[in-house]
Structure formats: C-alpha cells, structure tokens
Scaffold this motif. Structure first.
Motif, PDB file in Angstrom:
ATOM      1  N   UNK A 257       5.384  13.548  -0.881  1.00  0.00           N
ATOM      2  CA  UNK A 257       4.740  13.070  -2.229  1.00  0.00           C
ATOM      3  C   UNK A 257       4.703  11.724  -2.630  1.00  0.00           C
ATOM      4  N   UNK A 258       6.297  11.234  -2.490  1.00  0.00           N
ATOM      5  CA  UNK A 258       6.811   9.708  -2.926  1.00  0.00           C
ATOM      6  C   UNK A 258       6.100   8.784  -2.139  1.00  0.00           C
ATOM      7  N   UNK A 259       5.516   9.090  -0.844  1.00  0.00           N
ATOM      8  CA  UNK A 259       4.741   7.881  -0.269  1.00  0.00           C
ATOM      9  C   UNK A 259       3.618   7.643  -0.868  1.00  0.00           C
ATOM     10  N   UNK A 260       3.162   8.471  -1.794  1.00  0.00           N
ATOM     11  CA  UNK A 260       1.721   8.135  -2.499  1.00  0.00           C
ATOM     12  C   UNK A 260       1.993   7.314  -3.844  1.00  0.00           C
ATOM     13  N   UNK A 261       3.298   6.907  -3.973  1.00  0.00           N
ATOM     14  CA  UNK A 261       3.652   6.314  -5.272  1.00  0.00           C
ATOM     15  C   UNK A 261       2.714   5.021  -5.733  1.00  0.00           C
TER      16      UNK A 261
ATOM     17  N   UNK B 137       0.821  -1.115  -0.072  1.00  0.00           N
ATOM     18  CA  UNK B 137      -0.047   0.005  -0.141  1.00  0.00           C
ATOM     19  C   UNK B 137       0.858   1.367   0.068  1.00  0.00           C
ATOM     20  N   UNK B 138       2.076   1.112   0.831  1.00  0.00           N
ATOM     21  CA  UNK B 138       2.847   2.384   0.974  1.00  0.00           C
ATOM     22  C   UNK B 138       4.315   1.947   0.812  1.00  0.00           C
ATOM     23  N   UNK B 139       5.277   2.625   0.653  1.00  0.00           N
ATOM     24  CA  UNK B 139       6.564   2.231   0.669  1.00  0.00           C
ATOM     25  C   UNK B 139       6.938   2.090   1.952  1.00  0.00           C
ATOM     26  N   UNK B 140       6.350   2.868   2.962  1.00  0.00           N
ATOM     27  CA  UNK B 140       6.871   2.576   4.213  1.00  0.00           C
ATOM     28  C   UNK B 140       5.983   2.286   5.506  1.00  0.00           C
TER      29      UNK B 140
ATOM     30  N   UNK C 264       7.831   8.675  11.758  1.00  0.00           N
ATOM     31  CA  UNK C 264       7.802   9.713  12.936  1.00  0.00           C
ATOM     32  C   UNK C 264       7.025  10.985  12.453  1.00  0.00           C
ATOM     33  N   UNK C 265       6.200  11.526  13.413  1.00  0.00           N
ATOM     34  CA  UNK C 265       5.613  12.735  13.062  1.00  0.00           C
ATOM     35  C   UNK C 265       6.667  13.709  12.857  1.00  0.00           C
ATOM     36  N   UNK C 266       6.303  14.967  12.172  1.00  0.00           N
ATOM     37  CA  UNK C 266       7.219  16.083  12.042  1.00  0.00           C
ATOM     38  C   UNK C 266       8.099  15.923  10.714  1.00  0.00           C
ATOM     39  N   UNK C 267       8.264  14.739  10.364  1.00  0.00           N
ATOM     40  CA  UNK C 267       9.247  14.400   9.092  1.00  0.00           C
ATOM     41  C   UNK C 267       8.955  14.925   7.780  1.00  0.00           C
ATOM     42  N   UNK C 268       7.450  14.830   7.577  1.00  0.00           N
ATOM     43  CA  UNK C 268       7.130  15.384   5.895  1.00  0.00           C
ATOM     44  C   UNK C 268       7.117  17.149   6.118  1.00  0.00           C
ATOM     45  N   UNK C 269       7.308  17.694   7.215  1.00  0.00           N
ATOM     46  CA  UNK C 269       7.093  19.193   6.961  1.00  0.00           C
ATOM     47  C   UNK C 269       8.557  19.693   6.444  1.00  0.00           C
ATOM     48  N   UNK C 270       9.820  18.739   6.402  1.00  0.00           N
ATOM     49  CA  UNK C 270      10.978  19.262   5.682  1.00  0.00           C
ATOM     50  C   UNK C 270      10.885  19.463   4.253  1.00  0.00           C
TER      51      UNK C 270
END
Lengths: 474, 477
Positions: B420-424, B401-404, B408-414
């Motif tokens: 977006x790659x998480x939706x691949x 479903x997802x590559x990971x 951890x919270x706060x990681x996607x903000x950077x």
C-alpha cells in the motif's frame, strides 16, 4: 380494563406516479409481465450509474408542501446496504440524515374530534423488486426496482387503530389531490409499517415493536388491534416486550416476530457517491408548488362556507379528486352548486363506479356537466332523458346540446304546437273529456299519456298538463 | 517492408494510414500477431480478433470514402473493468469470468465513434485492487521491460500492452494511482484526468468517488489524442462535469511557467536514483525558463489512511452486487439463499478483494463510522484545500510517480501494507480529484524506467500535457 395506552407511529411508503423510474428511464407502471420494465441500471448491472428523475423530486416537494413540511434547500442521497435478492445492487438508494422534507402535519377527525398528527420527515428512495415463489423455486421480478417511493415518518402521535387508519386515509387523500400518488392499496402503491408500544398514563413509553409492510388499511387496523392485545397479554402476565420487527399474517389475523434488536441489520449507511446532492432554490420550490391543486380539506371548507353545501355533500364530493375537480369545473362553468352536487353524487358516482374498479372514473368535463344541467334547467330535457345524454357524451368531448340533438331528445316547449295536439286528442276522445268536465280529475293522466305517446315523450310535461286542463275547461 | 508497423506511434500510424501507406487491416493484423507472440506477458484477458478485424475493415472502407476521425482504424486496448457490449468484461475476477455486458461504457462508445479498433480487454488486478497486476484471478501481467518484475497496477495490462507494442494506446482506470504507476513501471505516458472530466458510465466501480478512466500511450501527443476523444460531459453520469473541461493552456515555451515542488513528496528515505532523476528533470525545466517554487501539502501524511478508508468503504458497497443471484458465477451445491451468498463470495473473490471488503464494512459499521469514515471524509476536505493552495502559486506540482521502480514479482504478497505504501505519491491526487500525468524521466541502474508525476489544477490536463511534451522532446528519457 388493562389501563394501558397504546402509542403508535407510522412509516408510510407511497409510490409516486411518475412516468419513469427514479434513476433510469424504465416505465413506472403496475401489472406488466415480469422483468419487462427493466434495464441494466435498475437491474444493478456492473458499471451502471443512476441519474435522478427530477419529477420524483418535484412530486415529493409537492407532497411535502401539501402537508406543511419545511422543504430542504439541500438534501442528499445515501446508500442503505443489505443483501436480499430483490435488491440487485445490494443497497437501496435512500436519504438518511438530510431528507427532502422535514416536519409537517396532518389533521384528522375521529369520532367528531379533531386531532393533529405531526410528521417527522418525508424522504425519497427507490423501491425494491418482488420475489415470486413457485413450486420449490423462487424467481425475482425486477419491474418494481427503482420505482420512486416517498417514505413518510410520523411522530408517535396516534393512540388507536381508528386514529392510525384516519391518518392514512387523510394522507392518501392529500397525496391523491396533490396529484403525486394514486395511493392504491391493492397495487401496493401505499404500504405502512406500524411502530407500537403500550404504557400506563403518566409513565414513560414502553418498549416498541415494528410491524412491517402492511398493505391495506384493513390490515393496518387488524395488525394494530392484534398487537395491542398481544402486548397487553404479555405485560399483564408479568412479561417484558422484546424490541423486534414483526410481520402480520392477514390470513390468520396474527402477528409473528421476525428478528429482534440483537440481530438487527447494520445498514452501513454512507453518502451515495454516484449522485449529486439535491439543491433547491426558493424559486425552484415556488415553481414546483405553483400548480399544487387545492386539497380536500380546503375544498370541503369552501363547499360548505362559500357554496352552502352540507358537510355530508362536501365529504362525498371530496372523496376523490376527479369528482371534486368535475364539481368545481361545473360550478365555474356556471352550474348551480347544489344541483351540480346532487348530479355528481347521484348520476356521476353511479356511472363512474361501474366503469372502473379502482376509484372513480369521471368521463366528462366540468363544462360538459354544466351544459347538461343547463339543458335540464331550461326544460330541454328531463332528468330521466339526461341519463341517455350522459351516456352519449361519456368519455367523448361532445357537448350535451349536440348529444340531445343527435339522440333527438329535445323536448317540445312550443305551447302553440302542443295546444293544437291537445285539441286534436280531446276531440278524438269525447268520452273521457266529458268525464273530466263532470269532475273526474283522474282522466287527466290519460290525456297526458296520449300526448306523450303521440310525441314520443319529448313534450314538456308541465306545459302539457297546463294546456290539457285549459282545453278541457273550455 | 522490414519496418514493424506496431512500433509506430499512434500519430505515426494515423499519418501512414492517411498517406495510404498502411491500412487498418494491416495494423490490426500486425497487432494481433504481436499479441500472440507476447502472450506470455499476460497483458490481455480477452483478445477480440474477429470483431477487431471487422472494425478494421470498416475503418479502411470509411477512410476510402473520405471519412476522417482521430482514431480511425487505430488498434487500442481497453482495461477489462470497462464494459464492452457483447464482449466479456471480467474485472480479472472469477466472479465475472462469464459476464458479458449488455451495453457499452460511455468511453467505449466514444472510442468506437472515433473509429478505434478494440483489439482486446487488458488484464489488471482483480476489481482494480492492487498495484502490481499480480492479483488478476487468471494470470499476472509481466513488466514489458523486465518480465521478472511486476507491470504495476492495477492497469498493468493496459500499460504493458502499450509498452510492448500490443496496442497503440489503451484505456486504464485510476483510483489511487492505477494508471500512473504502471505507466511509470513500463516507461509509457499515463494520464489520470480530473475527477468528473471523463464519464464513469460503464466503468465497473471500485471506489466511485475516486475512480477515473484515462488514456495510456507511448507519447504525450498520443495520450492527448485519446484523451480528446473520451473527455467531456455525459448526462448518464450525474457526477460528470457539465462545464468547460479545457481550462488549461497549450504551449511550447516554459517562459513564465511555475513548477511547484512540495517537500512532502521528497521524503528523506526516497530512493536516491529516483530523487536524482526528478532533480534532473526539474533542472531541465528551470534551464528552459520555468521557475521552480517550493510549496507544501501539510496533510500529506493523512492521505494514505484516508484513501484506504474511503476506497474500501465504497468498494464494500459497490462489490455487494456480486452475490451469485443475478449474473456472474454462482457456487455449486447451494442449499439456500445464505449459502449462495456465502459460498459464491468465498469462492470467487480473491484474497485482496476480500481484505478490502472487510476493511470497508468495518469502517462503515455502526460504532466505527465516526472514527473512520467520517474522519477520513474530513481529512479529504483538508487534503483538497492543501492542494488548492499549493497549486494557486504554480502551473503544476512535480514529484516521483512511485517511490520505487518495478519490483520483482511475488514481493507484494508477503506484506500487503508495505504494498500500500507504493501508492503514497499517487493517492493524494485522487483524494483531491486533480489531474495528474506520469511520464518517463530516465532509468535506474537496472535500466528500469523512472516515472515523473505532474499534478495540475482541475480541468488543466492540457497544461500537464504541454509540460510533459516539452520534457519528452528535450529532457532525458
């Protein structure tokens, strides 16, 4: 003379007279209290979806085939995106590259000369709401949001205000006869944008301006004349025309620039994902157009060539579809064409006009009119008493005969009965009778008057005159 | 009674209510208590205690009168981008913080008609834009298994609520993976139906041509129960499918079933634990009699770009109605119309939403339309064709479903583009308009759930649910 030739193209917006709006089931009606004909869909609430009103598509197909457009078997919807408070979704659902109707033409007559104005397309779109400016505040009335609107785009085929107005009048007549729009200027149900440029003969077209949202034929004429004057002055004084969008102020009779090409809006058109494309089969189109009524031009031709009416009469009768329908109805119910035409143009037009401010109100059917004319023809009533009959049957389904009886207006045509009355009157007036026999023809009217008085006007005047002469000559 | 009734499955609760062992009022009270206890997880934007209790009472009364319906008295959560009449619907945005819809979404009418008790509106990424439910304008949703991690998104609240027993089932919405990915991150079942199988009427649009509402639950059977309630034609949604939405099969044996594996969904750099979990699941299917076939989605690489162009383009238009004029909030101190637009949209949209609006306006703008929007539309046609041909030789495709697992919270903000790659693995499915389901297929070393995605043919949801249910009963969980 400047020697410039104006070239004019029009974009005409006509509101369709469907019962409901284009994408929701709110009523499509003019003059309601603000924001009473609205729902979450036309007010653009989050989460709402449009559902196409098939009638609006059918009306546009009818309008298109009435002016000879090619009807698209496949057309689609697009979003025209822009911000304005009268547009609650912030996009107008319209048709961009695949409109419902393509091409078409309208024939006009200006100063006795016939001309053909070509159309580029007709597409269907939704109307926006209306801003209402008050003291220091502006309110929005969303009643008009989502009202179905046909946009008719012409080719730049017109060269004067006369031609533009003649085109608009003919287009409005066609749409009224096709039964798709009332084209009432004062209700804003037909509005026009004018594209205009000047050029010298043989030279390429000049830079054009677009004057937006003209809502009467009169302001179209005045706006065109003003813009021709303005552009001529600019060019004559060595200036350049700026491509821009303009407004016309009816109060001052002057146009003014709104925005130039540089700050033209980017509408970011893209296909509307919430609607399916409109797919029409040949059968669909045939079915839709099956009840397309005969248009004004065809009727005028038929009236002059088949029914022997004058051009003027044909013109008058086709000034309004309701009048033409009444006339056709009366003729097909057996009325004499000339007599029916005369009656429609005199009595009906007089009565219809006083009854309504907007166009003509026709309060009787063709059959009722034919019956009425037959009664006049047979001498059962005369033209003067026919008005009482007309008043009686107006806006009812009563037959003219029944009205005559109800009003007690039937003329006495019984010669035997009339002769007996005449003999009584002559016997009672020996003096005037002697005068007549001594050669005074004038007293004849005295006897007619006496007879009418005795019968309350219901004696056939022709029979009465003949009988009085006969009795007095004995 | 020591048993926690919130931990019953939806099916278990219905059976218990039918048997007269539990009432809807009890189940609803227990659920509301659980919501209060687990408030810190941030699953709900709005809790509707009063209306839930009266719906529960009505359900108990109806049941006593002999009424039967699939969700009678069942406490459920509804994602906060699905309109509920009289109940605030915010899309987790400041803009709609005060918006109370005047109507119920089609699916909400369906839920109510089936007797469901709506306990609250589930938190999410603002306007469903995001993959971690960290972009809620109010507070983030925490992962139900490990609160230091994200719940996934955008339907993070719907997934977390179900996983942490704050609802027996929930509705989410999925534009590019927003049901499946949070289902995977929280170890629950999430179904994204075929585009047009469930009405979007009343779903606050993000990207109209990709959005679908779907169910989330703790078991496949529960997911099926909710799906059967919400699916089907709605004359109020012009894109709703008027034909048969049940083209799939229901089965308990894998004999004669073919499962496709497209190599593009298993890139070299794929996380080893996830690859191992999917391989194990495939081995299970094979051992149960299914045939595994190799296939390919040649246009896979185009999908992510295609998705971000099309979805942002549609979003830029869909979100234009939030202008401070009619409803929702308006910025203070506006002196003219432009001020209302500018200040309200600056103040009340979050950064991610603004990013997508700008991207969408750019790809639609004059001079760039052909290079971006038009090309993406053509890519969409290719992707559709590739899936059609891949699925012509099998019942379903299986992939991660997802590559990971939950990060951890706060990681996607950077780095938004890394997020977006998480939706691949999920976005190609929305582009193709196909049904897909995520079911748990094991855990990684941190005990975090791994999600397996099953992708099916149009309107073949029941095939996916049968496959998932067989795994659920016999495979590793």
């Amino acid at each position: 003379m400047s020697g410039y030739i104006p070239t004019i193209g029009l974009e005409v917006h006509c509101e369709l007279k469907t019962e409901t709006k284009l994408f929701c089931s709110c009523r499509n009606t003019f003059g309601s209290e603000p924001n009473t004909n609205t729902c979450p869909v036309c007010a653009g609430h989050p989460g709402v979806l449009p559902v196409i009103n098939r009638k609006a598509v059918e009306y546009t197909v009818k309008a298109g085939s009435a002016i000879g457009c090619r009807i698209s078997r496949y057309s689609k919807w697009d979003r025209k995106n822009y911000f304005y408070p009268d547009l609650p979704k912030a996009w107008q659902t319209s048709q961009y590259d695949l409109p419902l109707c393509i091409g078409g033409e309208v024939k006009i007559k200006v100063n006795g000369e016939e001309k053909t104005i070509r159309l580029n397309r007709i597409h269907l779109e939704e109307d926006a709401g209306k801003l209402v400016h008050g003291a220091g505040t502006t309110a929005v009335d969303y009643n008009r949001c989502g009202v179905p609107l046909m946009e008719c785009v012409t080719e730049p085929d017109m060269h004067s205000a006369d031609e533009a107005v003649a085109f608009l009048e003919e287009l409005a007549s066609i749409f009224r006869f096709a039964g798709v729009s009332d084209c009432r200027m004062q209700e804003g149900s037909i509005r026009a944008d004018v594209n205009l440029s000047l050029s010298k003969p043989g030279e390429p077209l000049g830079t054009r301006t677009e004057t937006k949202n003209l809502n009467s034929f009169r302001s179209v004429r005045r706006a065109i004349e003003a813009e021709i004057r303005r552009q001529t002055e600019v060019l004559e004084s060595g200036g350049k025309i700026v491509q821009e969008t303009r407004r016309f102020d009816d109060a001052t009779g002057e146009g003014y620039g709104m925005r130039s090409k540089e700050d033209a809006q980017d509408y970011r058109y893209f296909p509307e994902p919430d609607l399916m494309p409109v797919v029409l089969s040949d059968d669909d189109i045939a079915r839709i157009c099956a009840d397309l009524p005969e248009l004004a031009g065809k009727r005028r031709q038929r009236y002059t060539s088949e029914l022997g009416l004058s051009e003027y009469d044909a013109e008058q009768l086709t000034s309004d579809p309701a009048l033409a329908d009444l006339f056709d109805g009366a003729v097909s119910a057996g009325a004499n064409a000339k007599k029916a035409a005369n009656y429609v143009m005199s009595e009906i037009m007089r009565k219809g006009k006083t009854a309504g401010e907007d166009g003509i109100v026709v309060g009787i059917s063709g059959l009722q009119l034919a019956q009425l004319l037959e009664l006049v023809d047979k001498g059962e009533i005369n033209l003067v008493t026919s008005r009482d009959v007309l008043n009686k049957i107006w806006l009812t389904d009563m037959s003219a005969g029944a009205a005559v009886d109800a009003l007690g207006l039937r003329q006495n045509n019984d010669a035997g009965e009339i002769e007996k009355l005449v003999r009584d009157i002559v016997a009672a007036n020996p003096g005037p009778a002697a005068d007549y026999r001594n050669g005074n023809e004038k007293v004849l009217s005295f006897f007619v008057g006496q007879l009418m008085k005795a019968t309350k006007g219901k004696t056939n005047p022709k029979i009465a005159g003949d009988l009085i002469r006969k009795v007095l000559s004995e | 009674m020591s048993m926690d009734i919130t931990e019953l499955t939806l099916g278990g609760l219905v059976a218990a209510m039918e048997a007269g062992e539990v009432s809807s009022v009890e189940a609803t009270e227990a659920t509301l208590k659980k919501i209060e206890e687990k408030k810190d997880l941030g699953a709900y934007v709005t809790v509707c205690g009063d209306s839930a209790m009266s719906a529960a009472k009505a359900a108990d009364k109806a049941r006593a009168e002999g009424k039967k319906s699939p969700l009678l008295g069942v406490p459920v959560a509804v994602k906060d981008n699905i309109c509920t009449e009289g109940i605030r619907t915010t899309c987790a945005s400041k803009f709609l913080e005060n918006y109370i819809p005047p109507y119920d979404a089609f699916v909400v009418r369906k839920l109510k008609a089936a007797g469901a008790v709506i306990v609250g509106k589930a938190n999410m990424d603002e306007f469903a834009m995001g993959s971690g439910s960290e972009y809620s304008a109010f507070f983030r949703v925490k992962n139900a298994i490990d609160p230091t991690r994200v719940a996934g998104g955008s339907s993070g609240g719907s997934a977390c609520a179900v996983a942490s027993y704050q609802a027996y089932a929930s509705l989410g919405s999925d534009t590019g993976g927003s049901i499946r990915q949070p289902a995977a991150f929280n170890g629950v079942v999430g179904l994204k139906p075929t585009y047009s199988a469930v009405s979007r009427n009343g779903l606050i649009a993000f990207a109209s041509s990709l959005d679908q509402i779907g169910p989330m639950a703790r078991t496949v059977a529960d997911c099926r129960t909710v799906y059967d309630v919400i699916k089907g034609h709605d004359a109020g949604d012009s894109t709703s499918y008027a034909g048969d939405v049940d083209k799939g099969d229901t089965f308990t044996s894998l004999k004669g079933r073919r499962i496709g594996v497209a190599k593009e969904f298993f890139p070299k750099e794929l996380n080893g634990e996830i690859r191992a979990a999917i391989d194990k699941a495939l081995a299970f299917y094979e051992s149960e009699g299914a045939e595994i076939v190799e296939t390919s989605i040649g246009s896979f690489d185009m999908a992510l770009a295609c998705y971000y162009i099309l979805s942002s383009a549609e979003a830029s238009s869909n979100l234009s109605r939030y202008d401070g004029v009619k409803y929702g909030r308006r910025a203070e101190g506006c002196v003219n119309l432009e001020d209302i637009y500018y200040k309200s949209r600056t103040e009340f949209f979050g950064a991610e939403v603004k990013r997508r609006i700008m991207l969408g306006n750019f790809v639609l703008s004059s001079g760039y339309y052909d290079a971006f929007y038009l090309r993406a539309s053509k890519a969409r046609t290719l992707i559709k064709k590739d899936f059609e041909s891949a699925l012509s030789g099998c019942d379903a495709l299986i992939c991660p479903t997802a590559p990971t697992t939950a990060y951890k919270a706060g990681m996607s903000a950077d780095d938004p583009s890394a997020a977006y790659l998480g939706d691949i693995f999920t976005v190609p499915v929305n582009i193709a308009g196909l049904p897909a389901l995520s079911v748990k297929c094991g855990e990684d070393a941190d005990k975090l759930p791994i999600g397996m995605q099953l992708i099916g043919k149009p309107y073949c949801e029941s095939t996916l649910m049968s496959l998932a249910e067989i795994y659920e009963k016999g495979g590793e969980r």
